[in-house]
Design an enzyme around this catalytic site. Structure first.
Site, short mmCIF file in Angstrom:
data_model
loop_
_atom_site.label_atom_id
_atom_site.label_comp_id
_atom_site.label_asym_id
_atom_site.label_seq_id
_atom_site.Cartn_x
_atom_site.Cartn_y
_atom_site.Cartn_z
N ASN A 1 -2.01 11.09 -1.92
CA ASN A 1 -2.84 10.99 -2.39
C ASN A 1 -2.53 9.64 -3.61
O ASN A 1 -1.65 10.08 -4.09
CB ASN A 1 -4.59 11.56 -2.27
CG ASN A 1 -4.65 12.69 -3.88
OD1 ASN A 1 -4.10 11.75 -4.62
ND2 ASN A 1 -4.01 13.54 -3.67
N ASP B 1 -6.50 18.49 0.15
CA ASP B 1 -7.01 19.49 0.55
C ASP B 1 -6.45 20.47 1.62
O ASP B 1 -7.11 21.06 1.67
CB ASP B 1 -8.60 19.07 0.77
CG ASP B 1 -9.51 18.10 0.20
OD1 ASP B 1 -9.21 19.16 -1.03
OD2 ASP B 1 -9.97 17.33 -0.14
N LYS C 1 14.15 17.08 10.27
CA LYS C 1 13.27 15.47 10.07
C LYS C 1 13.00 15.51 11.54
O LYS C 1 13.94 15.50 12.84
CB LYS C 1 14.37 14.43 9.44
CG LYS C 1 13.16 13.47 9.55
CD LYS C 1 14.73 12.17 9.22
CE LYS C 1 12.85 10.75 9.49
NZ LYS C 1 14.04 9.62 9.41
N ASP D 1 -7.28 26.55 -3.12
CA ASP D 1 -9.25 25.91 -4.10
C ASP D 1 -9.12 26.58 -5.45
O ASP D 1 -9.18 27.88 -6.02
CB ASP D 1 -10.94 25.92 -4.56
CG ASP D 1 -11.41 24.75 -4.57
OD1 ASP D 1 -11.28 24.65 -5.61
OD2 ASP D 1 -12.71 24.43 -3.84
N ILE D 2 -7.74 25.55 -6.45
CA ILE D 2 -7.96 26.48 -7.73
C ILE D 2 -8.93 26.66 -8.85
O ILE D 2 -8.75 27.34 -9.00
CB ILE D 2 -7.12 25.25 -8.32
CG1 ILE D 2 -5.40 25.36 -7.25
CG2 ILE D 2 -6.65 25.80 -9.65
CD1 ILE D 2 -4.75 24.05 -7.90
O1 C5P Z 1 -13.63 19.92 -3.11
P1 C5P Z 1 -13.41 18.88 -3.78
O2 C5P Z 1 -12.04 18.82 -3.83
O3 C5P Z 1 -14.15 17.35 -4.52
O4 C5P Z 1 -13.77 19.41 -5.75
C1 C5P Z 1 -12.81 18.71 -6.68
C2 C5P Z 1 -12.26 19.57 -8.21
O5 C5P Z 1 -12.19 20.78 -7.60
C3 C5P Z 1 -11.33 18.70 -8.63
O6 C5P Z 1 -11.80 19.16 -10.59
C4 C5P Z 1 -10.20 19.53 -8.65
O7 C5P Z 1 -9.15 19.46 -9.15
C5 C5P Z 1 -10.97 20.78 -7.62
N1 C5P Z 1 -9.74 21.54 -7.16
C6 C5P Z 1 -9.05 22.21 -7.24
N2 C5P Z 1 -8.28 22.43 -5.60
C7 C5P Z 1 -8.36 22.23 -5.08
C8 C5P Z 1 -8.96 21.40 -4.34
C9 C5P Z 1 -10.66 20.85 -6.15
O8 C5P Z 1 -8.83 22.70 -8.08
N3 C5P Z 1 -7.53 22.98 -3.83
#
Ligand code: C5P
Length: 411
Positions: free
Chosen positions: A211, A280, A290, A307-308
């Site tokens: 991104n 995401d 490739k 989701d960290i």
């Molecule tokens: O759910 P969303 O992506 O909108 O949430 C954004 C927040 O979650 C940001 O603080 C981003 O750094 C964190 N995040 C994360 N891991 C992910 C996606 C988002 O830590 N896979």
């Protein structure tokens, strides 16, 4: 207690006619409890004497970089380390240009380059010099680096002109110095973990999903937290951003790498700021070779990335958690619903889309927490970072830590 009590302010005076107000500023800072030392540029010495600054500060005022006696006592590096806050008042167009270029050609510019204390600049010059694009660009560079500017004001000038360029009132500069110095150790004793930048999810050896994130916001936060006295670990996705001073940086590529690095470091931290734009989705399969071009459409199967932030929130005794919400619409509403859905302490909502939000640009934010919120108007990312650090310290009840510092706890 006064917010300048026991604060060490390095007052740098450059060669504007407004230098005649520098002794009054030094006295005002001293009356409010600050320990003040002064440096005069060569230009300033043509207007006021070092002896006068010595008389009002109680410490010998320095004027030259190549001064054997002074360097043997408190050398320029010690002076840079000594300061809780550096105030340049008055700041001429020449001094501002030197700071913007990162020069180390005299004592003032050298100390500023060597210091990591908050820097407050009070410009004073003729109105045309102030409005000149060169000066305006130099000031913009300084603001982007997190330097605070106070003034200049509008009014009559020494040359007879009337316009913008007068140095701000001494009381206004003293108040801004108190605010800047007060910030200097807001996060003392805290360990802050920050994620920044994008992640890259490989498709094959040459292609990836990612991104537009530049890392600018996360790196600005790392700089602001370090300046506020925290130990800072920065877990960064691929970015060209420059590591701020006193920040430990750990480079990662994918969301999985970022999760692993965060989980390794999170047990030691008291604040976690998830600023990274984590991809995401990642390709469900990685192709070792490739993928060849063809004329027919191709499908790319994706799987969700970990989701960290949510993973950290689920830990027992999580740190103070700050998430970001980059939204194209209803920033405040979405930030608030993210606060609940992610179970975090604070969410910073940013407007993105239409060229907004990414890179070295000004931005605005809606910061929300349980039972409250604050809109931060359009400003450079280092300024937003500084305000966020203040808000985090406030929400954690750390606002008064800075006032407890004594001389023996010097950085
Ligand atoms: O759910 P969303 O992506 O909108 O949430 C954004 C927040 O979650 C940001 O603080 C981003 O750094 C964190 N995040 C994360 N891991 C992910 C996606 C988002 O830590 N896979």
């Amino acid at each position: 207690m006064n917010s300048l009590a026991k604060k060490r302010i390095l007052l740098c005076v450059s060669g504007s006619v407004a230098a005649y107000r520098a002794p009054e500023l030094a006295r005002r800072l001293g009356e409010q409890g600050a320990e003040v030392r002064a440096i005069l540029t060569e230009g300033a010495t043509k207007l006021i004497s070092p002896l006068l600054m010595q008389a009002v500060t109680g410490a010998s005022a320095r004027t030259a970089l190549w001064d054997e006696a002074a360097e043997a006592a408190m050398g320029h590096i010690e002076l840079a380390r000594w300061a809780d806050c550096i105030v340049i008042a008055p700041a001429t167009a020449n001094t501002i240009a030197r700071l913007a270029r990162g020069e180390a050609c005299d004592l003032v510019s050298t100390v500023c380059l060597a210091a990591d204390a908050p820097l407050l600049v009070a410009p004073a010059m003729n109105r045309n010099m102030w409005s000149h694009p060169a000066t305006q660009e130099n000031c913009a560079i300084l603001r982007r680096r997190g330097v605070s500017l106070v003034g200049p004001d509008h009014g009559g000038q020494a040359c007879g002109d009337v316009g913008e360029g007068r140095m701000s009132d001494v009381s206004e500069i003293a108040a801004a110095a108190a605010e800047a110095a007060d910030r200097s150790l807001r996060l003392a004793g805290q360990r802050v973990l920050i994620t920044a930048g994008p992640t890259r999810e490989p498709i094959d050896p040459v292609r990836y999903l990612s991104n537009h994130s530049s890392g600018a916001m996360g790196f600005a936060l790392a700089a602001a937290a370090a300046r506020a006295g925290a130990a800072v670990d920065l877990v960064a996705g691929p970015t060209a951003a420059v590591t701020p001073p006193k920040v430990d940086r750990f480079d990662v590529v994918t969301a999985e790498d970022m999760l692993a690095e965060v989980m390794r470091r999170v047990p030691d931290c008291s604040i976690f700021i998830a600023c990274a734009a984590v991809a995401d989705y990642a390709p469900a399969r990685y192709s070792q070779s490739k993928q060849k071009r063809s004329d027919s459409a191709v499908r790319l199967d994706l799987r969700p990335s970990p989701d960290i932030l949510a993973s950290v929130a689920k830990r027992p005794n999580p740190p103070f958690l700050v998430g970001f919400a980059a939204e194209t619409e209803d920033v405040q509403g979405r930030a608030r619903s993210k606060l609940d859905s992610k179970g975090v302490d604070m969410v910073v909502g940013n407007q993105v889309g239409g060229g907004r939000g990414f890179g070295d640009v000004e931005t605005s934010a809606w910061v929300v927490w349980k039972g409250g919120g604050k809109r931060i108007g359009q400003c450079a990312k280092p300024e937003l970072a500084r305000q966020l650090v203040d808000l985090i310290a406030q929400r954690m009840g750390l606002g008064k830590v800075a006032l407890l510092r004594t001389g023996s706890q010097a950085r």
